[in-house]
Design an enzyme around this catalytic site. Sequence first.
Site, PDB file in Angstrom:
ATOM      1  N   SER A   1      37.968  85.190 -15.190  1.00  0.00           N
ATOM      2  CA  SER A   1      38.905  85.539 -16.254  1.00  0.00           C
ATOM      3  C   SER A   1      38.385  86.547 -17.263  1.00  0.00           C
ATOM      4  CB  SER A   1      39.369  84.281 -16.988  1.00  0.00           C
ATOM      5  OG  SER A   1      40.219  83.518 -16.168  1.00  0.00           O
TER       6      SER A   1
ATOM      7  N   SER B   1      42.481  85.568 -16.791  1.00  0.00           N
ATOM      8  CA  SER B   1      43.402  85.068 -17.802  1.00  0.00           C
ATOM      9  C   SER B   1      43.134  85.599 -19.197  1.00  0.00           C
ATOM     10  CB  SER B   1      43.330  83.541 -17.838  1.00  0.00           C
ATOM     11  OG  SER B   1      42.048  83.102 -18.259  1.00  0.00           O
TER      12      SER B   1
ATOM     13  N   LYS C   1      40.522  85.236 -27.854  1.00  0.00           N
ATOM     14  CA  LYS C   1      41.391  84.640 -26.838  1.00  0.00           C
ATOM     15  C   LYS C   1      41.984  83.338 -27.365  1.00  0.00           C
ATOM     16  CE  LYS C   1      41.450  83.332 -21.923  1.00  0.00           C
ATOM     17  NZ  LYS C   1      40.641  83.206 -20.689  1.00  0.00           N
TER      18      LYS C   1
END
Length: 475
Positions: free
Chosen positions: A185, A161, A86
Amino acid sequence: MQQDERLNREIMPDVLTAAEQIRSKKRSSVSLVNLCLQRIKTHNPTLHAFGDIFATAALEEAEACDREAAEGQWRGPLHGVPFGIKDLFSTAGLRTTKGSLTALENVPESDAPIIARLKAAGAILLGKTATTEFGWTGSSYSRLFGHGRNPWNSDLTSGGSSSGSAISVAAHLVPGSLGSDGGGSLRIPSAFCGLFALKASLGRIPTWPWSATEMLSHAGPITRTVRDSALLFDLLSGPDARDHQALPEKGESWLARCDTPLPRFRVAYASTLFNVPVDPKIASLVEQAVEKIRRLPIDLQPRQLDWESPFQAFDTLWTGGRGVAYGSALKDQLDKLDPGFATLIARSKEIGLADYLGAQKERAAFATQVHALFDEVDLLVMPTLPVLPFAADRQTPPEQQEGNSGVEWARWTPFTWPFNLSGNPAATIPCGFTPEGLPVGMQVIGRRYAEGDVLQFCAALEALMPWAQHLPPQA
């Protein structure tokens, strides 16, 4: 061209399988990296899973891993296995944009602890996966990467996210990915994309650099199987001096726990929280899964939880923390921000110290209620989300009315962020598919620091309701 077609038809192994194939010389690390790169080339233009891709460096690392393997030298349990990372995690010498047009030139000097440990285990960093701006929302809306799209239906959001990390695993672009969770997330995109993810107790995997919502923010993997996740927690957990909240060594192997018989867990089932309506398709699939759970040697009891929603506390802590921190740093670049994030910054100016301290008090009161439940039960199961994926270019479902909070996304994710407030480990596990072919997630929550219980129970669920054999259209 024929090789490209062959690679696109090849099934991506999960993490444990990939590691075993490399160690047994059934597959080279170079061949696995090439498989990932070809599948990214094919699917990333549609799905928007990856930003920066380190193709040359990854192949060089894979070649080195193969040379070392030929000589009987092994870097660790993940020797030669490629991962997506990420783009919120600091990576030494590699750009970390945090999903923002304001950070396009940001190149950290040091690895985050989770990255250093992944490398130490022998893994290869293949590329940085998409995230919403500074990880602020539960959708996959992104002006930098392009809106993340669900591999099961590319018109729909993947959730966020950690959008790119979930997409990359669900679409078989990589064996596994790393993400983070400050309000859901990890769990939101994993539920939408048909994957497993565990938000552990705060500090289980150390985080650094500092987050503006550090009391809520967790790091962890997104995987296709429970055992992959357990392996990664075994490798990535443990204290680090840079994270003052990091927990001590856990003292056991959670991967080993996944292979042991279940104790007679006391399991509560709640069909909802805070009287939130659940989409009937989701409710039906979760109910069916609960009926299957009854086959396990556990004590299952329906529970109606009368907790009041701590939405205002979460809004104040999230909006206040992120808005003040980023608002000060980016005051001259507000025009570059996602309008929703700019709104959060504006909203944060209305939050005073008394409001923030009051939210902390409300958070503690809510957490006390949650922990009291776990004096009576070992695990809680419920839907992960009350809604199905919506259009990829939206940040909230179309039926949700406009509001004025800084976290409107938290209104459609009311079952995830409460357990960031309380600190309980919470996992999402696939439990079925809608008639339209969309996966649905069921959430499994445990008492604080009992991630081993959650993983052991989820491993039994995985055996009861296998899902990894299902392939999305975009895979």
